[in-house]
Structures are given as C-alpha cells and as structure tokens.
Design a protein around this motif. Structure first.
Motif, PDB file in Angstrom:
ATOM      1  N   GLN A  61       0.822  -1.193  -0.100  1.00  9.73           N
ATOM      2  CA  GLN A  61       0.140  -0.058  -0.070  1.00  9.73           C
ATOM      3  C   GLN A  61       0.655   1.301   0.108  1.00  9.73           C
ATOM      4  O   GLN A  61       0.608   2.323  -0.715  1.00  9.73           O
ATOM      5  CB  GLN A  61      -0.780   0.006   1.074  1.00  9.73           C
ATOM      6  N   LEU A  65       1.016   4.199  -2.988  1.00 10.81           N
ATOM      7  CA  LEU A  65       0.627   5.502  -2.750  1.00 10.81           C
ATOM      8  C   LEU A  65       1.801   6.510  -3.051  1.00 10.81           C
ATOM      9  O   LEU A  65       1.529   7.410  -3.556  1.00 10.81           O
ATOM     10  CB  LEU A  65       0.147   5.577  -1.246  1.00 10.81           C
ATOM     11  N   GLU A  68       2.000   6.746  -6.936  1.00  6.34           N
ATOM     12  CA  GLU A  68       0.846   7.765  -7.391  1.00  6.34           C
ATOM     13  C   GLU A  68       1.345   9.105  -7.283  1.00  6.34           C
ATOM     14  O   GLU A  68       1.222   9.971  -8.156  1.00  6.34           O
ATOM     15  CB  GLU A  68      -0.174   7.264  -6.799  1.00  6.34           C
ATOM     16  N   VAL A 109      -3.591  10.380  -4.364  1.00  7.62           N
ATOM     17  CA  VAL A 109      -3.257   9.580  -3.169  1.00  7.62           C
ATOM     18  C   VAL A 109      -4.502   9.582  -2.335  1.00  7.62           C
ATOM     19  O   VAL A 109      -4.858   8.501  -1.697  1.00  7.62           O
ATOM     20  CB  VAL A 109      -2.234  10.333  -2.409  1.00  7.62           C
ATOM     21  N   SER A 112      -7.143   7.180  -3.806  1.00  8.93           N
ATOM     22  CA  SER A 112      -6.687   5.687  -3.556  1.00  8.93           C
ATOM     23  C   SER A 112      -6.959   5.530  -2.108  1.00  8.93           C
ATOM     24  O   SER A 112      -7.339   4.293  -1.736  1.00  8.93           O
ATOM     25  CB  SER A 112      -4.952   5.715  -3.841  1.00  8.93           C
ATOM     26  N   VAL A 113      -6.660   6.498  -1.130  1.00 12.85           N
ATOM     27  CA  VAL A 113      -6.975   6.272   0.160  1.00 12.85           C
ATOM     28  C   VAL A 113      -8.537   6.091   0.340  1.00 12.85           C
ATOM     29  O   VAL A 113      -9.242   5.437   1.420  1.00 12.85           O
ATOM     30  CB  VAL A 113      -6.258   7.189   0.922  1.00 12.85           C
TER      31      VAL A 113
END
Length: 131
Positions: A61, A65, A68, A109, A112-113
């Motif tokens: 992960q 991140l 990205e 980011v 994505s989170v």
C-alpha cells in the motif's frame, strides 16, 4: 392508567418501587445486545483484517501511494520542462506544471485512500431539476 409509567409517574409497580427500573434495565440490555449483533454483522472482516494484516500488505500500500504521488509530480515536471523548451518561457512552465503535478499527485493519493470521491461520482452532482 394503572401500571403505566407515563410522565409524572414514578415507576413504582412492585414492592420497594423496583418494578419499572428492572423493566428498563432489561430493555436497555436487550437493545445493547441487538446493537452489538448489528455492528458485528456490518463489520465482519474487521477481526480478520487485524489477524491477517502482514507487513507485505502495508508495504504494498505504501509503494502504491508513493508511486502515485511521484508519478503526478514527475509528469507535471516533464510537461513543464517540455513546454519551456518549446515556448522558451524558461522557468515558468516548469514551476507552474510542477505545482499542478504536485496537486494531481496529492489528489491521486487521496482518491486511492478513499478520502476524496471520484470525479463525477460525488454526492453533489450539480443542480437537479424539479419536475
């Protein structure tokens, strides 16, 4: 009304005045158990995630991140440098597109989170017509 616990009544239905309180305690305990059962069915994988979460998943992960974010900044810097070479606007294209790349990287980011909704999929999609 006999036996009801309406406003202004003390709730004394048995000897010593404990009948109403016992009923409320039982009701509260029943509601607490129902709430725990409901929460357990809505989040069944929370315990599994804690037990099965290893270092590899966290590392993966973090790599996703960071890549990205770095990709957004690198693309912005590359576009700015290219525009500066073609247009001759030496530092300004690089500065502007580097900042835009930084913003794009932060947004990627956050997407994505899961902190920011995808474009066009948010709850506020513009004005709606009244029919």
């Amino acid at each position: 009304m006999a036996g009801s616990n309406g406003p202004g009544e003390t709730g004394r239905s048995g000897p010593g005045g404990q009948g109403g309180r016992d009923h409320r305690d039982d009701d509260l305990e029943r509601r607490r158990r129902n709430l725990e059962a409901s929460l357990a069915t809505r989040q069944p994988d929370r315990q599994e995630r804690k037990e099965g979460a290893g270092g590899a998943t966290g590392y993966g992960q973090a790599m996703k991140l960071s890549s990205e974010f770095i990709a957004g900044v690198a693309v912005g810097a590359g576009l700015g440098w290219g525009i500066d070479r073609l247009a001759g606007t030496s530092p300004w294209g690089l500065i502007v597109f580097l900042l835009l790349g930084f913003v794009a990287g932060v947004l990627n980011v956050l997407r994505s989170v899961g902190k920011v909704a995808e474009f066009g999929h948010g709850s506020n999609q513009g004005p709606r017509r009244k029919d």
